[in-house]
Enzyme design. Sequence first.
Site, mmCIF file in Angstrom:
data_model
loop_
_atom_site.group_PDB
_atom_site.id
_atom_site.type_symbol
_atom_site.label_atom_id
_atom_site.label_comp_id
_atom_site.label_asym_id
_atom_site.label_seq_id
_atom_site.Cartn_x
_atom_site.Cartn_y
_atom_site.Cartn_z
ATOM 1 N N GLN A 40 0.994 -1.230 -0.549
ATOM 2 C CA GLN A 40 -0.541 0.070 -0.013
ATOM 3 C C GLN A 40 0.749 1.204 0.346
ATOM 4 O O GLN A 40 1.507 1.522 1.094
ATOM 5 C CB GLN A 40 -0.798 0.281 1.359
ATOM 6 C CG GLN A 40 -2.118 1.200 0.576
ATOM 7 C CD GLN A 40 -2.520 1.130 2.427
ATOM 8 O OE1 GLN A 40 -2.128 1.637 3.430
ATOM 9 N NE2 GLN A 40 -4.023 0.972 2.593
ATOM 10 N N HIS B 113 -3.384 4.314 -1.119
ATOM 11 C CA HIS B 113 -4.748 4.709 -0.393
ATOM 12 C C HIS B 113 -5.710 6.134 -0.250
ATOM 13 O O HIS B 113 -4.590 6.683 -0.471
ATOM 14 C CB HIS B 113 -3.736 4.473 1.196
ATOM 15 C CG HIS B 113 -4.143 4.800 2.746
ATOM 16 N ND1 HIS B 113 -5.524 4.810 2.911
ATOM 17 C CD2 HIS B 113 -3.803 4.866 3.305
ATOM 18 C CE1 HIS B 113 -6.477 4.541 3.798
ATOM 19 N NE2 HIS B 113 -5.136 4.042 4.566
ATOM 20 N N ALA C 91 -8.041 6.747 1.466
ATOM 21 C CA ALA C 91 -9.731 6.385 2.505
ATOM 22 C C ALA C 91 -8.872 7.422 3.858
ATOM 23 O O ALA C 91 -7.620 8.027 4.026
ATOM 24 C CB ALA C 91 -9.341 5.252 3.119
ATOM 25 N N HIS C 92 -9.466 7.244 5.039
ATOM 26 C CA HIS C 92 -9.556 7.627 6.380
ATOM 27 C C HIS C 92 -9.016 9.084 5.846
ATOM 28 O O HIS C 92 -7.773 8.853 7.428
ATOM 29 C CB HIS C 92 -8.422 6.373 6.944
ATOM 30 C CG HIS C 92 -8.554 5.209 6.602
ATOM 31 N ND1 HIS C 92 -8.108 4.574 6.885
ATOM 32 C CD2 HIS C 92 -10.180 4.678 6.142
ATOM 33 C CE1 HIS C 92 -8.374 2.668 6.894
ATOM 34 N NE2 HIS C 92 -9.881 3.531 5.901
ATOM 35 N N TYR D 216 -6.455 10.858 4.831
ATOM 36 C CA TYR D 216 -5.058 10.958 4.305
ATOM 37 C C TYR D 216 -5.257 11.942 2.677
ATOM 38 O O TYR D 216 -6.113 12.165 2.294
ATOM 39 C CB TYR D 216 -4.203 9.798 3.135
ATOM 40 C CG TYR D 216 -3.942 8.814 4.847
ATOM 41 C CD1 TYR D 216 -2.751 9.861 5.756
ATOM 42 C CD2 TYR D 216 -4.841 7.822 5.736
ATOM 43 C CE1 TYR D 216 -2.790 9.209 6.835
ATOM 44 C CE2 TYR D 216 -4.641 7.147 6.272
ATOM 45 C CZ TYR D 216 -3.808 7.538 7.812
ATOM 46 O OH TYR D 216 -3.181 7.540 8.351
#
Length: 365
Positions: free
Chosen positions: A100, A165, A167-168, A170
């Site tokens: 990732q 990545h 998501a979340h 970032y």
Amino acid sequence: MKNLFDNTKILNINLKNRFFRSAVWENLADDKGHLTDRLKVVYEDLAKGGVGTIITGYAFITEEEQPNPGMMGIYEDSFIEEYKELTEKVHELGSNIVMQIVYGGFMSSFNIHDRIIFGPSNMTCETTGAKAKEMTKQEIDYVVKSFADAALRVKKSGFDGVQIHAAHGYLLSQFLSPYYNKRTDEYGGCIENRGRIIFEVYKAIRNKVGEEFPIFIKLNSEDGLDSGGLTRDDSLYVAKKLSELGINAIEVSGGNSAIKKVAQNNLGAGRKKILGSKEKESYFKEYAKQLASQIDIPVILVGGNRSLDVMNELLNEHDIEYFSLARPLISEPDLINQWSEGSKKYPKCISCSNCYKEEKPCILT
């Protein structure tokens, strides 16, 4: 009838079961992002434990932008040879391994006063106080290119695929979210524009790695806000567009704990208090069901996957093909082997999210 231990394929990857280890921040790499012996052991134990495919902890793609300590790096070619040793070992032990990659942005409390932090707009993180500057078009191009260069290193290192990545909270998910993205240019406003940087990242990576190297993405289903954040409909648009462009699988997650309201309401990615009710497990399943019915590529569901019967039902009744676990495999890296040998046990993980606190009640040391 499908089985959680079916042999399947995603592009050219053979998967011995439908379980993924979802990316977690191990905090075990050295100061420059290089592997340590302790981090190697984590991946070797996961491979020995039977999980079909490991997604590594996030790796930073530019040397100057490290959102957290102890992260793996992939910002220069010096990493390739050491990662070859890791991927060869994981393959010998019978698992696949996908790296990732991430650009963090202000979702960070690490060295926040010593570096320039990019964001879609000028903003300050509610939880860390980190400040981001609105990116210029040249800076967006730089980040897109950095993702592509990092992905090529991932391929050269022997990984079975790369995961973006997004998501979340970032950087890439910040662009998707109107909570953060206040731009008035081609990267702001409608979801077609807010998703533009992600589409550019995917295309740039594909141009570097070719058509035969699997590309995955971890995507927020929604931010967890009643209003003002990324919505499910907008996320579905992005996911379907990526599917049309040729991405190979989408890992469905959600939540942004950098937003205080989301964290306070237990709507982040690693939710607590999910035990005792199967309804609370697999908590992004409704979005995943909807997405799986609308695209032709595999959907990987992460977030509170605990019971074999819940996952079996989602697999057979709703076209969700794969299931990621993170916290349960911190406390029991051999959990998949136990299940494959016929155990119906419930994981010993209690979803407390204390995995990486100082006392480390669950993590192997």
